[in-house]
Design an enzyme around this catalytic site. Structure first.
Site, PDB file in Angstrom:
ATOM      1  CB  SER A 128       1.242   1.581  15.158  1.00  0.00           C
ATOM      2  OG  SER A 128       2.285   0.631  15.082  1.00  0.00           O
ATOM      3  CE  LYS A 147      -4.209  -1.956   1.966  1.00  0.00           C
ATOM      4  NZ  LYS A 147      -5.242  -1.887   2.975  1.00  0.00           N
TER       5      LYS A 147
HETATM    6  P1  NAP Z   1      -0.047  -4.008   9.280  1.00  0.00           P
HETATM    7  O1  NAP Z   1       0.236  -2.753   8.532  1.00  0.00           O
HETATM    8  O2  NAP Z   1       0.852  -5.162   9.167  1.00  0.00           O
HETATM    9  O3  NAP Z   1      -0.215  -3.565  10.838  1.00  0.00           O
HETATM   10  C1  NAP Z   1      -0.652  -4.379  11.822  1.00  0.00           C
HETATM   11  C2  NAP Z   1      -0.254  -3.776  13.160  1.00  0.00           C
HETATM   12  O4  NAP Z   1      -0.666  -4.704  14.123  1.00  0.00           O
HETATM   13  C3  NAP Z   1       1.249  -3.625  13.313  1.00  0.00           C
HETATM   14  O5  NAP Z   1       1.639  -2.329  12.975  1.00  0.00           O
HETATM   15  C4  NAP Z   1       1.489  -3.942  14.796  1.00  0.00           C
HETATM   16  O6  NAP Z   1       1.432  -2.745  15.567  1.00  0.00           O
HETATM   17  C5  NAP Z   1       0.291  -4.780  15.171  1.00  0.00           C
HETATM   18  N1  NAP Z   1       0.664  -6.192  15.329  1.00  0.00           N
HETATM   19  C6  NAP Z   1       1.191  -7.031  14.398  1.00  0.00           C
HETATM   20  N2  NAP Z   1       1.390  -8.257  14.931  1.00  0.00           N
HETATM   21  C7  NAP Z   1       0.988  -8.183  16.235  1.00  0.00           C
HETATM   22  C8  NAP Z   1       0.973  -9.100  17.307  1.00  0.00           C
HETATM   23  N3  NAP Z   1       1.385 -10.365  17.152  1.00  0.00           N
HETATM   24  N4  NAP Z   1       0.474  -8.691  18.494  1.00  0.00           N
HETATM   25  C9  NAP Z   1       0.043  -7.405  18.667  1.00  0.00           C
HETATM   26  N5  NAP Z   1       0.055  -6.502  17.684  1.00  0.00           N
HETATM   27  C10 NAP Z   1       0.513  -6.871  16.480  1.00  0.00           C
HETATM   28  O7  NAP Z   1      -1.452  -4.571   8.876  1.00  0.00           O
HETATM   29  P2  NAP Z   1      -2.735  -3.733   8.460  1.00  0.00           P
HETATM   30  O8  NAP Z   1      -2.766  -3.577   7.010  1.00  0.00           O
HETATM   31  O9  NAP Z   1      -2.825  -2.519   9.311  1.00  0.00           O
HETATM   32  O10 NAP Z   1      -3.893  -4.772   8.839  1.00  0.00           O
HETATM   33  C11 NAP Z   1      -4.212  -5.072  10.173  1.00  0.00           C
HETATM   34  C12 NAP Z   1      -5.438  -5.980  10.206  1.00  0.00           C
HETATM   35  O11 NAP Z   1      -6.541  -5.308   9.611  1.00  0.00           O
HETATM   36  C13 NAP Z   1      -5.248  -7.271   9.393  1.00  0.00           C
HETATM   37  O12 NAP Z   1      -5.884  -8.323  10.066  1.00  0.00           O
HETATM   38  C14 NAP Z   1      -5.960  -6.979   8.086  1.00  0.00           C
HETATM   39  O13 NAP Z   1      -6.442  -8.148   7.486  1.00  0.00           O
HETATM   40  C15 NAP Z   1      -7.092  -6.092   8.579  1.00  0.00           C
HETATM   41  N6  NAP Z   1      -7.608  -5.207   7.527  1.00  0.00           N
HETATM   42  C16 NAP Z   1      -8.905  -5.299   7.196  1.00  0.00           C
HETATM   43  C17 NAP Z   1      -9.433  -4.471   6.231  1.00  0.00           C
HETATM   44  C18 NAP Z   1     -10.897  -4.598   5.896  1.00  0.00           C
HETATM   45  O14 NAP Z   1     -11.290  -4.128   4.839  1.00  0.00           O
HETATM   46  N7  NAP Z   1     -11.688  -5.196   6.743  1.00  0.00           N
HETATM   47  C19 NAP Z   1      -8.632  -3.529   5.586  1.00  0.00           C
HETATM   48  C20 NAP Z   1      -7.286  -3.440   5.954  1.00  0.00           C
HETATM   49  C21 NAP Z   1      -6.781  -4.291   6.917  1.00  0.00           C
HETATM   50  P3  NAP Z   1       2.478  -2.494  16.767  1.00  0.00           P
HETATM   51  O15 NAP Z   1       3.786  -2.999  16.279  1.00  0.00           O
HETATM   52  O16 NAP Z   1       2.438  -1.017  16.925  1.00  0.00           O
HETATM   53  O17 NAP Z   1       1.974  -3.225  17.967  1.00  0.00           O
END
Ligand code: NAP
Length: 407
Positions: free
Chosen positions: A118, A56
């Protein structure tokens, strides 16, 4: 028109199913490694694509222009090819999360909202929440507000999970316990597979708002489709697709006394809906290499229940099944989240004198009445719906399908 989804690993994507309903274009999955990205973006023959993890931000240098929302979020989830070959970048996750929040009915103005994580989804949620006047606190494993000092935020009204914790196949995990937050009004989870993460199951158990990320996914897809085709789509379509996907993805789970007709009714429901039928007792027998009465006789009921919970765990996290369970699965409370995480439970009620007893170890020996007296409150606690099965299998199946059409 060639459209699709660009990402690194896309095997569990719901997007093709959504875009099949939304637009008259081919929607393909473009799985590309970081090394393949540049060539794909410069020379790919697509009209418009969605972009997902981990690209992204990586696609931004290839865009000749960004929409104001994409600029604000610093992330792009839609690329549209212009007639001169250049790419415009937009972000429809903002509209997606806003739609999800609006549909939840939660009012966040001036209230404390915790956003977990984050990453990209967290940034999107924060932008929408701040626009609505919420007092947002980001909980990050490495930030000043982290999972070790949650007691500073016991006044939180809403929690948004924007981490992947609890996502398929690691269902059953939660980033935090809701017990820290006595004033909580609701939980929004960006995850949509499973339909109910542990966090959402906990919120549901507390009787507060619990909403998964399917609204967000469908709403962002609707806006993406408008960008691809240039045609406006009514917002009502989001709701229609949301419910249609729910029916397609969630499992229909049948519980009830041994011999009440779960297998016969389940097979018919499976035939009509096209959902695959699973009889958990048959799977247990197959895995054990012997019949259920033999498991009871040789290993005892406790060993059988252990095997049963494993099977429920394996199939409960899958999607789009009709699952007929064993009559005693409700005796183990831990089986409830395994089944409900991705499904709705129908209790099949049948008069005791009509129950089949042959080959059922706990039903023989005339103990049915006593068994029903003990189990009835357990069935009620597990059941989302109750179905009377005093007539034909077809009638019982019809009652289930009528309810299913309404979800
Ligand atoms: P990302 O950029 O990889 O960020 C995920 C964040 O979660 C990381 O920055 C981290 O924050 C935290 N994290 C990762 N592993 C973790 C763990 N084991 N324990 C605690 N915190 C953890 O991913 P994203 O794109 O933001 O997506 C996050 C979630 O939202 C995913 O499940 C994705 O499928 C979902 N999503 C859904 C939609 C939808 O349309 N419904 C759209 C986008 C994303 P810290 O390091 O700061 O703790």
């Amino acid at each position: 028109m060639i459209c699709g989804l660009l990402g690194e690993k896309l095997e569990h994507s719901y997007s093709p199913a959504i875009h099949k309903i939304l637009g008259y274009y081919t929607y393909s999955l473009f799985e590309k490694s970081p090394e393949e990205l540049e060539d794909f973006l410069k020379n790919g023959t697509f009209t418009g694509i969605n972009v997902t993890i981990p690209y992204k931000k990586a696609v931004i240098p290839y865009c000749s222009a960004l929409s104001p929302v994409a600029q604000k979020l610093g992330a792009v989830n839609i690329l549209v090819r212009q007639p001169d070959g250049s790419l415009i970048g937009h972000n429809s996750d903002y509209f997606g999360f806003e739609t999800m929040l609006d549909n939840s009915g939660l009012q966040v103005g001036k209230k404390k909202v915790l956003v977990l994580g984050s990453g990209g989804a967290a940034n999107t949620a924060i932008a929408v929440l701040e626009e609505k006047g919420a007092q947002v606190v980001t909980i990050s494993r490495t930030g000043s507000n982290h999972y070790g000092n949650l007691s500073f935020h016991s006044d939180a009204a809403v929690i948004v999970n924007a981490t992947p914790v609890g996502m398929f196949p690691n269902a059953g995990e939660a980033p935090l316990s809701l017990s820290h937050f006595p004033r909580l009004e609701g939980v929004l989870d960006a995850i949509y597979n499973p339909a109910r993460t542990k966090l959402l199951l906990d919120a549901e158990a507390r009787g507060i708002v619990a909403m998964n990320g399917l609204w967000m996914l469908v709403a962002q897809a609707k806006e993406a489709s408008e960008w691809f085709s240039g045609k406006k789509i009514p917002n009502k379509t989001i709701e229609d697709i949301y419910h249609s996907l729910q029916r397609q993805m969630e499992n229909i789970i049948l519980i009830g006394m041994p011999g009440c007709g779960k297998s016969a009714v389940g097979k018919l429901v499976s035939q009509i809906t096209g959902k695959k039928f699973v009889d958990t007792d048959a799977v247990i027998a197959e895995r054990a290499g012997c019949t259920i009465p033999e498991i009871f006789a040789n290993q005892g009921e406790a060993a059988f229940r252990k095997l049963e919970s494993q099977v429920l765990s394996d199939f409960g996290k899958k999607s789009g099944l009709v699952i007929a369970t064993g009559g005693g699965c409700v005796t183990q409370p831990e089986n409830y989240p395994l089944l409900h995480q991705n499904g709705r439970l129908f209790l099949i009620e049948r008069r005791l004198d009509k129950l089949a007893t042959q080959g059922r170890p706990l039903s023989e020996n005339g103990k049915l009445e006593e068994m029903y007296r003990i189990r009835k409150p357990l069935y009620d606690a597990f059941a989302d719906y109750q179905i009377e099965n005093q007539g034909t299998v077809a009638k019982a199946a019809e009652k289930i399908l009528r309810i299913w059409e309404e979800i």
